[in-house]
Design an enzyme around this catalytic site. Structure first.
Site, PDB file in Angstrom:
ATOM      1  N   TYR A 147       7.924   3.232  -4.542  1.00  0.00           N
ATOM      2  CA  TYR A 147       9.293   3.773  -4.580  1.00  0.00           C
ATOM      3  C   TYR A 147      10.092   3.258  -3.378  1.00  0.00           C
ATOM      4  CZ  TYR A 147      13.076   7.189  -5.227  1.00  0.00           C
ATOM      5  OH  TYR A 147      14.305   7.784  -5.429  1.00  0.00           O
ATOM      6  N   ALA A 149       9.600   0.601  -1.596  1.00  0.00           N
ATOM      7  CA  ALA A 149       9.847  -0.848  -1.721  1.00  0.00           C
ATOM      8  C   ALA A 149      10.931  -1.112  -2.755  1.00  0.00           C
ATOM      9  CB  ALA A 149       8.549  -1.558  -2.101  1.00  0.00           C
TER      10      ALA A 149
HETATM   11  N1  NAD Z   1      16.495  13.520  -6.780  1.00  0.00           N
HETATM   12  C1  NAD Z   1      16.300  13.022  -5.582  1.00  0.00           C
HETATM   13  O1  NAD Z   1      15.801  13.704  -4.671  1.00  0.00           O
HETATM   14  C2  NAD Z   1      16.743  11.620  -5.264  1.00  0.00           C
HETATM   15  C3  NAD Z   1      16.822  11.241  -3.911  1.00  0.00           C
HETATM   16  C4  NAD Z   1      17.246   9.957  -3.593  1.00  0.00           C
HETATM   17  C5  NAD Z   1      17.561   9.055  -4.608  1.00  0.00           C
HETATM   18  N2  NAD Z   1      17.455   9.453  -5.912  1.00  0.00           N
HETATM   19  C6  NAD Z   1      17.815   8.458  -6.933  1.00  0.00           C
HETATM   20  O2  NAD Z   1      18.939   8.949  -7.634  1.00  0.00           O
HETATM   21  C7  NAD Z   1      18.945   8.396  -8.957  1.00  0.00           C
HETATM   22  C8  NAD Z   1      19.159   9.525  -9.957  1.00  0.00           C
HETATM   23  O3  NAD Z   1      18.023  10.361  -9.941  1.00  0.00           O
HETATM   24  P1  NAD Z   1      18.062  11.905 -10.329  1.00  0.00           P
HETATM   25  O4  NAD Z   1      17.691  12.659  -9.135  1.00  0.00           O
HETATM   26  O5  NAD Z   1      19.312  12.212 -11.061  1.00  0.00           O
HETATM   27  O6  NAD Z   1      16.792  11.952 -11.296  1.00  0.00           O
HETATM   28  P2  NAD Z   1      16.691  12.311 -12.849  1.00  0.00           P
HETATM   29  O7  NAD Z   1      15.245  12.186 -13.172  1.00  0.00           O
HETATM   30  O8  NAD Z   1      17.392  13.589 -13.109  1.00  0.00           O
HETATM   31  O9  NAD Z   1      17.531  11.123 -13.537  1.00  0.00           O
HETATM   32  C9  NAD Z   1      17.028   9.807 -13.670  1.00  0.00           C
HETATM   33  C10 NAD Z   1      17.355   9.331 -15.074  1.00  0.00           C
HETATM   34  O10 NAD Z   1      16.861   7.995 -15.247  1.00  0.00           O
HETATM   35  C11 NAD Z   1      16.429   7.884 -16.580  1.00  0.00           C
HETATM   36  N3  NAD Z   1      15.486   6.802 -16.808  1.00  0.00           N
HETATM   37  C12 NAD Z   1      14.162   6.791 -16.476  1.00  0.00           C
HETATM   38  N4  NAD Z   1      13.580   5.670 -16.943  1.00  0.00           N
HETATM   39  C13 NAD Z   1      14.553   4.950 -17.554  1.00  0.00           C
HETATM   40  C14 NAD Z   1      14.554   3.704 -18.239  1.00  0.00           C
HETATM   41  N5  NAD Z   1      13.429   2.982 -18.396  1.00  0.00           N
HETATM   42  N6  NAD Z   1      15.724   3.253 -18.768  1.00  0.00           N
HETATM   43  C15 NAD Z   1      16.850   3.994 -18.643  1.00  0.00           C
HETATM   44  N7  NAD Z   1      16.898   5.186 -18.015  1.00  0.00           N
HETATM   45  C16 NAD Z   1      15.762   5.668 -17.480  1.00  0.00           C
HETATM   46  C17 NAD Z   1      15.775   9.244 -16.868  1.00  0.00           C
HETATM   47  O11 NAD Z   1      15.654   9.508 -18.263  1.00  0.00           O
HETATM   48  C18 NAD Z   1      16.699  10.200 -16.146  1.00  0.00           C
HETATM   49  O12 NAD Z   1      17.670  10.775 -17.007  1.00  0.00           O
HETATM   50  C19 NAD Z   1      17.606   7.673  -9.104  1.00  0.00           C
HETATM   51  O13 NAD Z   1      17.800   6.286  -8.913  1.00  0.00           O
HETATM   52  C20 NAD Z   1      16.761   8.256  -7.983  1.00  0.00           C
HETATM   53  O14 NAD Z   1      15.758   7.357  -7.580  1.00  0.00           O
HETATM   54  C21 NAD Z   1      17.074  10.709  -6.253  1.00  0.00           C
END
Ligand code: NAD
Length: 252
Positions: A147, A149
């Site tokens: 993650y 990386a």
């Molecule tokens: N939640 C946290 O603590 C956090 C912190 C820092 C960064 N992020 C980043 O923020 C972004 C949003 O995450 P979130 O917290 O809303 O999580 P989330 O799991 O609610 O949303 C992520 C979405 O990506 C979709 N997804 C997964 N695989 C996929 C694929 N192969 N093709 C298309 N869509 C796909 C999922 O179905 C999901 O709806 C992500 O990039 C995550 O890495 C999240």
């Protein structure tokens, strides 16, 4: 000027749907994609979507097809937010290839190929790309190598794209949030919390400089920063990685 159009990946997720709401409130036309069909359907009940598609973005061909479909549906593209993401954890010694490919495929490759396909259309409108990275792209965490990386690579992808597209007026930035209260955080805590998801979450919060005042971000707070980055007032901001993490990545 006609109404601007945004494409959000991971739009059914916690952050993606908050971004969709924020842009819709300001009368942008919103297009959305996710692998989660039911989630997209639920989003469409809250936010009027000009177009939505259930797509697995781990394939370059799917990314190209999606952008082509968005263009047929809307005729223009002004902003792309790559918010699709997955979390898997475990020490490098025991981390399987399937999980590695999943994390890299969703967090990095999808953003690369969505951006690539969107470039010609964004150039027409001097548009912008915002890629959602993470505090884990700015500092290392034991057990999160893939993650970390993937997100660090996403930052460098964005900076490179920013240089390549600057002369066309297209801006590219990353937003790097700390822990956000979304389904991803719940999933992390459930799957990796050794039967005690609350303890897993409390341990995350102990890392923050606010001490007892520490809390998780609300997705709306991150969506507001993404919104700002897509406005003309942000014209000078490109090639940047903006932390929104209460100082978590600033140091120990
Ligand atoms: N939640 C946290 O603590 C956090 C912190 C820092 C960064 N992020 C980043 O923020 C972004 C949003 O995450 P979130 O917290 O809303 O999580 P989330 O799991 O609610 O949303 C992520 C979405 O990506 C979709 N997804 C997964 N695989 C996929 C694929 N192969 N093709 C298309 N869509 C796909 C999922 O179905 C999901 O709806 C992500 O990039 C995550 O890495 C999240």
């Amino acid at each position: 000027m006609s109404t601007p159009v945004i494409l959000i990946t991971g739009a059914a997720g916690g952050l993606g749907s908050a971004i969709a709401k924020r842009f819709s409130q300001s009368r942008w036309r919103v297009t959305a994609t996710d692998v989660d069909k039911a989630g997209l359907h639920a989003l469409n009940a809250l936010v009027p979507l000009d177009f939505s598609a259930t797509t697995d973005l781990r394939s370059a061909a799917n990314c190209q097809e999606l952008i082509a479909e968005v263009m047929v549906a809307t005729g223009r593209l002004d902003a792309v937010i790559n918010a699709a993401g997955v979390w898997r954890e475990g020490p490098v010694e025991r981390f399987g290839e399937e999980d590695f490919d999943l994390v890299m495929g969703v967090n990095l490759k999808a953003a690369f190929y969505i951006s690539q396909a969107a470039i010609p259309h964004l150039r027409e409108n001097r548009g912008c790309i915002v890629n959602i990275a993470s505090d884990a792209g700015r500092r290392a965490y034991r057990g999160s190598a893939a993650y970390c990386a993937s997100k660090a690579a996403l930052v460098m992808l964005s900076k490179t794209l920013a240089l390549e597209l600057a002369e066309h007026g297209v801006r590219v930035n990353t937003v790097s949030p700390g822990d956000i209260a979304t389904p991803m955080l719940d999933y992390q805590a459930e799957r990796y919390g050794k039967g005690n998801p609350s303890a897993y979450k409390r341990a995350l919060l102990r890392d923050y400089p606010q001490g007892r005042e520490a809390r998780f971000l609300r997705p709306e707070e991150v969506a507001e920063l993404v919104w700002y980055l897509c406005q003309p007032q942000a014209e000078a901001i490109t090639g940047a990685d903006l932390a929104i993490d209460f100082g978590l990545s600033a140091g120990k």
